[in-house]
Design a protein around this motif. Structure first.
Motif, PDB file in Angstrom:
ATOM      1  N   SER A 191     110.337  52.449 -43.262  1.00 29.92           N
ATOM      2  CA  SER A 191     111.158  53.226 -44.706  1.00 29.92           C
ATOM      3  C   SER A 191     112.541  52.671 -45.145  1.00 29.92           C
ATOM      4  CB  SER A 191     111.167  54.341 -43.752  1.00 29.92           C
ATOM      5  OG  SER A 191     112.121  54.865 -43.765  1.00 29.92           O
ATOM      6  N   SER A 192     112.962  51.710 -44.248  1.00 29.70           N
ATOM      7  CA  SER A 192     114.820  51.035 -45.122  1.00 29.70           C
ATOM      8  C   SER A 192     114.053  49.434 -45.160  1.00 29.70           C
ATOM      9  CB  SER A 192     115.430  51.447 -43.895  1.00 29.70           C
ATOM     10  OG  SER A 192     115.433  52.348 -43.598  1.00 29.70           O
ATOM     11  N   ASP A 193     112.603  49.186 -44.731  1.00 31.92           N
ATOM     12  CA  ASP A 193     111.877  47.796 -44.701  1.00 31.92           C
ATOM     13  C   ASP A 193     113.060  47.334 -46.560  1.00 31.92           C
ATOM     14  OD1 ASP A 193     110.642  45.552 -44.457  1.00 31.92           O
ATOM     15  OD2 ASP A 193     109.737  45.165 -46.214  1.00 31.92           O
ATOM     16  N   CYS A 194     112.904  47.895 -47.437  1.00 31.06           N
ATOM     17  CA  CYS A 194     113.832  47.215 -48.564  1.00 31.06           C
ATOM     18  C   CYS A 194     115.035  46.952 -48.953  1.00 31.06           C
ATOM     19  CB  CYS A 194     113.473  47.870 -49.763  1.00 31.06           C
ATOM     20  SG  CYS A 194     113.782  49.485 -49.641  1.00 31.06           S
ATOM     21  N   PHE A 195     115.731  47.497 -47.825  1.00 26.10           N
ATOM     22  CA  PHE A 195     117.079  47.130 -47.120  1.00 26.10           C
ATOM     23  C   PHE A 195     117.733  46.389 -46.206  1.00 26.10           C
ATOM     24  CE2 PHE A 195     116.366  51.715 -49.105  1.00 26.10           C
ATOM     25  CZ  PHE A 195     117.010  51.598 -50.044  1.00 26.10           C
ATOM     26  N   LEU A 196     116.539  45.781 -45.899  1.00 26.54           N
ATOM     27  CA  LEU A 196     117.036  44.634 -44.368  1.00 26.54           C
ATOM     28  C   LEU A 196     116.425  43.712 -44.613  1.00 26.54           C
ATOM     29  CD1 LEU A 196     114.860  47.324 -41.936  1.00 26.54           C
ATOM     30  CD2 LEU A 196     117.891  47.268 -42.572  1.00 26.54           C
ATOM     31  N   ARG A 197     117.260  43.193 -44.585  1.00 24.67           N
ATOM     32  CA  ARG A 197     117.730  41.267 -44.984  1.00 24.67           C
ATOM     33  C   ARG A 197     116.749  40.905 -43.571  1.00 24.67           C
ATOM     34  NH1 ARG A 197     118.234  37.707 -48.706  1.00 24.67           N
ATOM     35  NH2 ARG A 197     118.567  35.667 -48.373  1.00 24.67           N
ATOM     36  N   PHE A 198     116.934  41.038 -41.993  1.00 28.58           N
ATOM     37  CA  PHE A 198     117.587  40.297 -41.162  1.00 28.58           C
ATOM     38  C   PHE A 198     117.173  41.186 -39.416  1.00 28.58           C
ATOM     39  CE2 PHE A 198     118.369  38.042 -36.852  1.00 28.58           C
ATOM     40  CZ  PHE A 198     117.031  37.347 -37.074  1.00 28.58           C
ATOM     41  N   VAL A 199     116.393  41.562 -39.199  1.00 29.54           N
ATOM     42  CA  VAL A 199     116.748  42.546 -38.187  1.00 29.54           C
ATOM     43  C   VAL A 199     115.470  41.829 -36.815  1.00 29.54           C
ATOM     44  CG1 VAL A 199     115.483  43.927 -36.289  1.00 29.54           C
ATOM     45  CG2 VAL A 199     116.184  44.747 -39.556  1.00 29.54           C
ATOM     46  N   PHE A 200     116.520  41.761 -35.798  1.00 24.15           N
ATOM     47  CA  PHE A 200     116.209  41.153 -34.104  1.00 24.15           C
ATOM     48  C   PHE A 200     116.198  41.879 -33.429  1.00 24.15           C
ATOM     49  CE2 PHE A 200     117.653  38.353 -30.329  1.00 24.15           C
ATOM     50  CZ  PHE A 200     116.265  37.541 -30.275  1.00 24.15           C
ATOM     51  N   LEU A 201     114.828  42.136 -32.795  1.00 21.24           N
ATOM     52  CA  LEU A 201     115.124  43.454 -31.909  1.00 21.24           C
ATOM     53  C   LEU A 201     114.351  42.485 -30.327  1.00 21.24           C
ATOM     54  CD1 LEU A 201     112.223  45.586 -33.313  1.00 21.24           C
ATOM     55  CD2 LEU A 201     114.818  46.047 -33.412  1.00 21.24           C
ATOM     56  N   ILE A 202     115.464  43.805 -29.250  1.00 21.63           N
ATOM     57  CA  ILE A 202     115.156  42.445 -28.106  1.00 21.63           C
ATOM     58  C   ILE A 202     114.707  43.583 -26.580  1.00 21.63           C
ATOM     59  CG2 ILE A 202     116.733  40.598 -28.605  1.00 21.63           C
ATOM     60  CD1 ILE A 202     118.467  41.857 -26.342  1.00 21.63           C
ATOM     61  N   GLY A 203     114.725  43.408 -25.539  1.00 21.08           N
ATOM     62  CA  GLY A 203     114.069  44.154 -24.695  1.00 21.08           C
ATOM     63  C   GLY A 203     112.942  45.578 -25.285  1.00 21.08           C
ATOM     64  N   VAL A 204     111.984  44.909 -26.318  1.00 23.19           N
ATOM     65  CA  VAL A 204     111.147  45.963 -26.978  1.00 23.19           C
ATOM     66  C   VAL A 204     109.599  45.426 -26.428  1.00 23.19           C
ATOM     67  CG1 VAL A 204     109.663  46.354 -28.331  1.00 23.19           C
ATOM     68  CG2 VAL A 204     111.608  46.093 -28.888  1.00 23.19           C
ATOM     69  N   THR A 205     108.853  45.838 -25.854  1.00 21.26           N
ATOM     70  CA  THR A 205     107.826  45.715 -24.834  1.00 21.26           C
ATOM     71  C   THR A 205     106.303  46.288 -25.852  1.00 21.26           C
ATOM     72  OG1 THR A 205     109.256  46.139 -22.915  1.00 21.26           O
ATOM     73  CG2 THR A 205     106.498  46.234 -22.427  1.00 21.26           C
ATOM     74  N   LYS A 206     105.662  46.470 -25.374  1.00 22.18           N
ATOM     75  CA  LYS A 206     104.120  46.161 -25.982  1.00 22.18           C
ATOM     76  C   LYS A 206     103.397  47.217 -25.139  1.00 22.18           C
ATOM     77  CE  LYS A 206     103.282  43.573 -30.155  1.00 22.18           C
ATOM     78  NZ  LYS A 206     102.614  42.365 -30.883  1.00 22.18           N
ATOM     79  N   PHE A 207     102.998  48.111 -25.483  1.00 21.62           N
ATOM     80  CA  PHE A 207     102.239  49.184 -24.650  1.00 21.62           C
ATOM     81  C   PHE A 207     101.156  49.185 -25.384  1.00 21.62           C
ATOM     82  CE2 PHE A 207     106.300  50.215 -23.160  1.00 21.62           C
ATOM     83  CZ  PHE A 207     106.079  49.995 -21.738  1.00 21.62           C
ATOM     84  N   ALA A 208      99.693  49.368 -24.489  1.00 22.80           N
ATOM     85  CA  ALA A 208      98.359  49.131 -25.596  1.00 22.80           C
ATOM     86  C   ALA A 208      98.064  50.757 -25.680  1.00 22.80           C
ATOM     87  CB  ALA A 208      97.363  48.574 -24.329  1.00 22.80           C
ATOM     88  N   GLN A 209      98.047  51.727 -24.941  1.00 21.46           N
ATOM     89  CA  GLN A 209      98.194  53.229 -25.358  1.00 21.46           C
ATOM     90  C   GLN A 209      98.579  53.845 -25.707  1.00 21.46           C
ATOM     91  OE1 GLN A 209      98.989  52.242 -23.044  1.00 21.46           O
ATOM     92  NE2 GLN A 209      99.562  53.621 -21.470  1.00 21.46           N
ATOM     93  N   VAL A 210     100.504  53.242 -26.216  1.00 19.58           N
ATOM     94  CA  VAL A 210     100.788  53.799 -26.836  1.00 19.58           C
ATOM     95  C   VAL A 210     101.179  53.271 -28.062  1.00 19.58           C
ATOM     96  CG1 VAL A 210     103.278  55.032 -27.069  1.00 19.58           C
ATOM     97  CG2 VAL A 210     101.787  55.563 -24.595  1.00 19.58           C
ATOM     98  N   SER A 211     100.877  53.289 -29.789  1.00 26.21           N
ATOM     99  CA  SER A 211     100.891  52.340 -29.959  1.00 26.21           C
ATOM    100  C   SER A 211     102.451  52.588 -30.295  1.00 26.21           C
ATOM    101  CB  SER A 211      99.977  52.420 -31.492  1.00 26.21           C
ATOM    102  OG  SER A 211     100.521  51.076 -32.488  1.00 26.21           O
ATOM    103  N   VAL A 212     103.536  51.921 -30.062  1.00 26.62           N
ATOM    104  CA  VAL A 212     105.004  51.872 -30.657  1.00 26.62           C
ATOM    105  C   VAL A 212     104.931  51.123 -31.807  1.00 26.62           C
ATOM    106  CG1 VAL A 212     105.805  52.643 -28.627  1.00 26.62           C
ATOM    107  CG2 VAL A 212     105.639  49.913 -29.315  1.00 26.62           C
ATOM    108  N   PHE A 213     104.117  50.176 -32.401  1.00 25.34           N
ATOM    109  CA  PHE A 213     104.108  49.305 -32.959  1.00 25.34           C
ATOM    110  C   PHE A 213     103.420  50.447 -34.610  1.00 25.34           C
ATOM    111  CE2 PHE A 213     105.637  46.513 -29.707  1.00 25.34           C
ATOM    112  CZ  PHE A 213     106.731  46.339 -30.454  1.00 25.34           C
ATOM    113  N   SER A 214     102.762  51.127 -34.712  1.00 18.71           N
ATOM    114  CA  SER A 214     102.001  51.493 -35.736  1.00 18.71           C
ATOM    115  C   SER A 214     102.514  51.906 -37.038  1.00 18.71           C
ATOM    116  CB  SER A 214     101.566  52.596 -35.299  1.00 18.71           C
ATOM    117  OG  SER A 214     101.974  53.536 -35.124  1.00 18.71           O
TER     118      SER A 214
END
Length: 296
Positions: free
Chosen positions: A9-32
């Protein structure tokens, strides 16, 4: 979940975001809520961004390395070799240069003392419980396992296959790649993780409590170095005799795993090698005066 929604929702205010320590889980769509991320986890051009290469270590920390060597009565080359054995070895791509654990390196230079800094930041209790639940053969984990590429990109928390989660948690890293079949060889990155993880496993597979592990290992090594085989075997028998009743009902493989852990941990202090194949395990222990061969 909410975190990713806020970012989106804050995409228009963000120029660069660097995320570490993030894991993708198939059955829990944290990236939805945030599905337009560029996942650089295994891209070779970014493979050293979260670590320190050996060249960077030597170029940047010359004064610290010299002081570390002096404090620990080592040569400069011995210090580099020990740093490499303890903290190097992470690979985030099959063709990438290895990197040192930044957290451990900075802590070494803070106190000029070798220690398992990263491993002490958290305990892999959940991972060990997952291993026990799956009855995964620890000997396979310790020697290195193969996994296909899909395990790294997206996976399920599967009690029958704990390896992807162990890799994502940082306890395993890429040590080889089979280009023909697309399989990765995963192993412990270095001695800090290898011996820290195995040492942490001991109370879960034996009755030995935390403050007794060093005592047992020290006695085992000293008895073999002095040639006192009878004392070693007596202590080893006592080690297994102390197993609680519920462990005594475990299958033979459980005891083989315990033997395997003991001899692998002894490898920190003396030349100990263990081989395992088709239900039989052999151990060779080399001391300055004696060589022992065990079959169990």
């Amino acid at each position: 979940m909410a975190f990713y929604g806020v970012l989106n929702s804050s995409d228009c205010f963000l120029r660069f975001v660097f995320l570490i320590g993030v894991t993708k889980f198939a059955q829990v769509s944290v990236f939805s809520d945030l599905n337009h991320l560029n996942d650089i986890s295994m891209k070779p051009q970014y493979a050293t961004i979260c670590g320190i290469t050996r060249q960077e270590l030597e170029d940047t920390f010359i004064p610290e390395l010299n002081r570390l060597a002096e404090t620990n009565e080592l040569t400069y080359e011995e210090t580099l070799n020990k740093m490499t054995a303890l903290y190097d070895g992470y690979h985030f791509c099959e063709f990438a240069e290895g990197v040192f654990n930044t957290f451990s390196v900075l802590n070494v230079f803070d106190g000029y003392k070798f220690c398992n800094y990263w491993f002490k930041t958290g305990t892999p209790t959940f991972l060990v419980e997952l291993l026990k639940k799956s009855e995964y053969d620890l000997r396979t984990l310790i020697d290195g396992v193969e996994a296909n590429a899909s395990s790294f990109m997206e996976y399920r928390v599967d009690a029958n296959n704990p390896i992807p989660l162990i890799y994502q948690s940082g306890y395993l890293t890429i040590k080889g790649y089979d280009k023909r079949f697309g399989n990765y060889l995963l192993k412990f990155p270095n001695d800090e993780v290898r011996y820290g993880f195995m040492d942490f496993l001991v109370p879960y597979y034996t009755s030995v409590v935390d403050d007794e592990r060093g005592f047992y290992l020290g006695k085992f090594v000293r008895e073999l170095e002095s040639g006192d085989v009878d004392a070693f075997l007596t202590r080893l028998q006592a080690f297994f005799a102390d197993f609680p009743y519920e462990l005594n009902e475990k299958p033979e493989r459980h005891y083989q795993v315990v033997f395997y852990l003991v001899f692998k941990l002894m490898g920190q202090f003396t030349g100990a090698e263990v081989r395992s194949a088709r239900g039989r395990a052999d151990a060779v222990v080399k001391t300055p005066k004696y060589i022992y061969v065990f079959e169990f």
